[in-house]
Write a protein that holds these residues in place. Structure first.
Motif, PDB file in Angstrom:
ATOM      1  N   PHE A 107       0.746  -1.073  -0.066  1.00 20.11           N
ATOM      2  CA  PHE A 107       0.068  -0.351  -0.022  1.00 20.11           C
ATOM      3  C   PHE A 107       0.804   1.298  -0.012  1.00 20.11           C
ATOM      4  N   VAL A 108       0.434   2.290  -0.917  1.00 21.01           N
ATOM      5  CA  VAL A 108       1.222   3.487  -0.860  1.00 21.01           C
ATOM      6  C   VAL A 108       0.233   4.658  -0.796  1.00 21.01           C
ATOM      7  N   GLY A 109       0.394   5.343   0.331  1.00 15.65           N
ATOM      8  CA  GLY A 109      -0.639   6.305   0.759  1.00 15.65           C
ATOM      9  C   GLY A 109       0.208   7.686   0.630  1.00 15.65           C
ATOM     10  N   ASN A 110      -0.785   8.764   0.542  1.00 15.20           N
ATOM     11  CA  ASN A 110      -0.485  10.264   0.653  1.00 15.20           C
ATOM     12  C   ASN A 110       0.156  10.747  -0.668  1.00 15.20           C
ATOM     13  N   ILE A 111      -0.429  10.197  -1.806  1.00 18.05           N
ATOM     14  CA  ILE A 111       0.260  10.549  -3.277  1.00 18.05           C
ATOM     15  C   ILE A 111      -0.831  11.579  -3.759  1.00 18.05           C
ATOM     16  N   GLY A 112      -0.271  12.236  -4.576  1.00 14.43           N
ATOM     17  CA  GLY A 112      -0.946  13.341  -5.218  1.00 14.43           C
ATOM     18  C   GLY A 112      -1.453  13.345  -6.729  1.00 14.43           C
ATOM     19  N   ASP A 113      -2.166  14.256  -7.187  1.00 10.82           N
ATOM     20  CA  ASP A 113      -2.724  14.107  -8.547  1.00 10.82           C
ATOM     21  C   ASP A 113      -1.861  14.007  -9.542  1.00 10.82           C
ATOM     22  N   ALA A 114      -0.423  14.673  -9.042  1.00 12.41           N
ATOM     23  CA  ALA A 114       0.526  14.605 -10.306  1.00 12.41           C
ATOM     24  C   ALA A 114       1.190  13.312 -10.589  1.00 12.41           C
ATOM     25  N   ILE A 115       0.796  12.362  -9.690  1.00 10.45           N
ATOM     26  CA  ILE A 115       1.441  10.852  -9.743  1.00 10.45           C
ATOM     27  C   ILE A 115       0.517  10.027 -10.215  1.00 10.45           C
ATOM     28  N   ASP A 116       1.012   9.207 -11.492  1.00 14.72           N
ATOM     29  CA  ASP A 116      -0.014   8.169 -12.078  1.00 14.72           C
ATOM     30  C   ASP A 116       0.926   6.833 -11.864  1.00 14.72           C
ATOM     31  N   ASN A 128      11.982  -4.750  -7.476  1.00 13.01           N
ATOM     32  CA  ASN A 128      11.448  -5.791  -8.020  1.00 13.01           C
ATOM     33  C   ASN A 128       9.992  -5.747  -8.227  1.00 13.01           C
ATOM     34  N   CYS A 129       9.558  -4.307  -8.634  1.00 16.76           N
ATOM     35  CA  CYS A 129       8.373  -3.975  -8.938  1.00 16.76           C
ATOM     36  C   CYS A 129       7.674  -4.603 -10.095  1.00 16.76           C
ATOM     37  N   SER A 130       6.452  -5.220 -10.180  1.00 12.15           N
ATOM     38  CA  SER A 130       5.924  -5.689 -11.263  1.00 12.15           C
ATOM     39  C   SER A 130       4.533  -5.236 -11.875  1.00 12.15           C
ATOM     40  N   ASP A 131       3.878  -4.404 -10.930  1.00 11.16           N
ATOM     41  CA  ASP A 131       2.659  -3.666 -11.379  1.00 11.16           C
ATOM     42  C   ASP A 131       2.324  -2.419 -10.455  1.00 11.16           C
ATOM     43  N   SER A 132       1.790  -1.452 -10.829  1.00  9.67           N
ATOM     44  CA  SER A 132       1.308  -0.411  -9.967  1.00  9.67           C
ATOM     45  C   SER A 132      -0.128  -0.097 -10.415  1.00  9.67           C
ATOM     46  N   ARG A 133      -0.720   0.514  -9.311  1.00 10.59           N
ATOM     47  CA  ARG A 133      -2.210   0.889  -9.639  1.00 10.59           C
ATOM     48  C   ARG A 133      -2.749   2.291  -9.008  1.00 10.59           C
ATOM     49  N   ILE A 134      -3.015   3.250  -9.288  1.00 12.07           N
ATOM     50  CA  ILE A 134      -3.694   4.401  -8.541  1.00 12.07           C
ATOM     51  C   ILE A 134      -5.232   4.257  -8.540  1.00 12.07           C
ATOM     52  N   ILE A 135      -5.551   4.557  -7.249  1.00  8.33           N
ATOM     53  CA  ILE A 135      -6.848   4.388  -6.992  1.00  8.33           C
ATOM     54  C   ILE A 135      -7.449   5.722  -7.173  1.00  8.33           C
ATOM     55  N   ARG A 136      -8.710   5.774  -8.045  1.00  8.61           N
ATOM     56  CA  ARG A 136      -9.145   6.985  -8.475  1.00  8.61           C
ATOM     57  C   ARG A 136     -10.729   7.058  -8.178  1.00  8.61           C
ATOM     58  N   GLY A 137     -11.274   8.403  -8.240  1.00  9.16           N
ATOM     59  CA  GLY A 137     -12.646   8.516  -8.003  1.00  9.16           C
ATOM     60  C   GLY A 137     -13.475   8.475  -9.362  1.00  9.16           C
ATOM     61  N   ASP A 138     -14.956   8.495  -9.342  1.00 10.82           N
ATOM     62  CA  ASP A 138     -15.446   8.575 -10.531  1.00 10.82           C
ATOM     63  C   ASP A 138     -15.240   9.765 -11.377  1.00 10.82           C
ATOM     64  N   LEU A 143      -7.620   9.324  -5.511  1.00 11.48           N
ATOM     65  CA  LEU A 143      -8.070   9.469  -4.139  1.00 11.48           C
ATOM     66  C   LEU A 143      -6.684   9.323  -2.883  1.00 11.48           C
ATOM     67  N   GLY A 144      -5.773   9.491  -3.352  1.00 14.72           N
ATOM     68  CA  GLY A 144      -4.545   9.845  -2.457  1.00 14.72           C
ATOM     69  C   GLY A 144      -3.761   8.653  -2.037  1.00 14.72           C
ATOM     70  N   TYR A 145      -4.203   7.409  -2.738  1.00 17.10           N
ATOM     71  CA  TYR A 145      -3.474   6.152  -2.476  1.00 17.10           C
ATOM     72  C   TYR A 145      -3.341   5.296  -3.583  1.00 17.10           C
ATOM     73  N   GLY A 146      -2.587   4.406  -3.457  1.00 19.35           N
ATOM     74  CA  GLY A 146      -2.517   3.312  -4.656  1.00 19.35           C
ATOM     75  C   GLY A 146      -1.663   2.089  -4.148  1.00 19.35           C
ATOM     76  N   PHE A 147      -1.301   1.285  -4.922  1.00 19.66           N
ATOM     77  CA  PHE A 147      -0.795  -0.039  -4.626  1.00 19.66           C
ATOM     78  C   PHE A 147       0.274  -0.278  -5.633  1.00 19.66           C
ATOM     79  N   VAL A 148       1.141  -1.015  -5.319  1.00 19.72           N
ATOM     80  CA  VAL A 148       2.323  -1.615  -6.074  1.00 19.72           C
ATOM     81  C   VAL A 148       2.476  -3.160  -5.705  1.00 19.72           C
ATOM     82  N   THR A 149       2.619  -3.830  -6.876  1.00 20.17           N
ATOM     83  CA  THR A 149       3.019  -5.590  -6.542  1.00 20.17           C
ATOM     84  C   THR A 149       4.435  -5.759  -6.665  1.00 20.17           C
ATOM     85  N   ILE A 150       5.168  -6.555  -5.693  1.00 24.43           N
ATOM     86  CA  ILE A 150       6.404  -6.831  -5.840  1.00 24.43           C
ATOM     87  C   ILE A 150       6.483  -8.101  -5.909  1.00 24.43           C
ATOM     88  N   ARG A 151       7.355  -8.879  -6.435  1.00 25.91           N
ATOM     89  CA  ARG A 151       7.457 -10.157  -7.135  1.00 25.91           C
ATOM     90  C   ARG A 151       7.905 -10.988  -5.718  1.00 25.91           C
TER      91      ARG A 151
END
Length: 330
Positions: A107-116, A128-138, A143-151
């Protein structure tokens, strides 16, 4: 002040994107003017405009990542000569996507709008990151947080230890191992009902959402589709109120009536409309929660494996003030 576009520059570092993809370009904007607008934020290596079946696209190659990132944050959604620009990172497809089912989610929190997704991936690539995802509203805003997957687990632990509290584009990150449900638990978020099965019956689709919902979520986009491409594909079902393409692979088509939206979902879901390169996934867009409604208490909701919840979402930052030198084109 006219910017200078150089035709050479340093070789890009691994995982460092410096190229922006621009849509919504006014017919009055040529490559020179587009270069001047984006060149206000840093040195450009090149600036070009192309046109294909999906519409008009601009590509601005910066000499450094920070300049490109600043331009993205400042110009995305900005109106230039009567047309609203859509600015995103230009990411080349590199083949079949890796299966991240068995990878560790962070989990990665406190991220801003400029980060994709790309810049988030870049921040964790050395672990060793394999993927990333930003959680967005409608509305497409982060929304200020996202996730990365690590192998591997060891790499995930190292990423949490090293990156927690580190700054990304000026904001200190909150990083922790995500909490995911056991395989025996349902994979649907606790605060969201499962999506109804697809149907080609308009009346069935209409009953899957409230009568006030008139917006279609269009997913599985390639990232090159413009608002005009979506308009041509969906205008046959009724009057369209507005169209937004806030993300790389999704957009929203808002109709003036509920039944028009239902007809679009029932007819277009799973098809490949003209101007698209792969089948679109059409569903009802989530309706916004009433701001006066009570906030649910208790622990954060569980989410499907692969993108577990690790902490509460942060508040999105206020919009960046426009830097001098480009608002004259608005």
């Amino acid at each position: 002040q006219r910017s200078t576009i150089s035709m050479a520059g340093p070789a890009p570092k691994p995982f460092q994107n410096k190229t922006l993809h621009v849509t919504g370009i006014s017919p009055m904007v040529d490559e020179t003017l587009l270069g001047e607008i984006f060149g206000a934020f840093g040195e450009l290596i090149s600036c070009r405009i192309t046109q294909d079946a999906a519409g008009v696209h601009g590509y601005c190659d910066f000499a450094d990542y920070q300049s490109a990132s600043t331009a993205l944050a400042a110009l995305n959604g900005r109106e230039v000569l009567g047309s609203q620009l859509g600015v995103a990172w230009h990411v080349q497809n590199s083949g079949q996507k890796e299966d991240t089912t068995g990878h560790i989610t962070v989990f990665v929190g406190n991220i801003g709008d400029a980060i994709d997704e790309y810049s988030l991936f870049e921040a964790f690539a050395q672990y060793n990151c394999s993927d990333s995802r930003i959680i967005r509203g409608d509305d497409g805003r982060c929304l200020g947080y996202g996730f990365v997957t690590i192998r591997t687990q060891d790499d995930a632990n190292a990423a949490v230890t090293a990156q927690d509290g580190q700054r990304l584009m000026g904001r200190p990150l909150r990083v922790s191992l995500a909490r995911t449900p056991r395989l025996s638990e349902p994979t649907t978020s606790a605060n969201r009902a499962p999506e109804p099965p697809p149907s080609s019956d308009i009346n069935v689709v209409a009953k899957q959402a409230s009568d006030t919902n008139c917006t279609v979520h269009v997913g599985n986009l390639l990232g090159t589709e413009s608002e005009e491409t979506l308009r041509k594909a969906f205008e046959e079902f009724g009057t369209i109120d507005n169209i937004r393409v806030p993300g790389k692979n999704f957009g929203f088509v808002a109709y003036t009536t509920h039944m028009a939206a239902a007809a679009a979902i029932a007819t277009k879901n799973g098809t490949t409309p003209p101007g698209f390169t792969r089948p679109v996934r059409c569903t009802w867009a989530s309706e916004r929660r009433n701001a006066s409604a009570p906030v649910p208490s208790g622990p954060p909701p569980m989410v499907p494996p692969g993108y577990g919840y690790g902490g509460p979402p942060g508040m999105p930052p206020p919009p960046m003030p426009p830097p001098p030198g480009y608002d004259m084109y608005g």
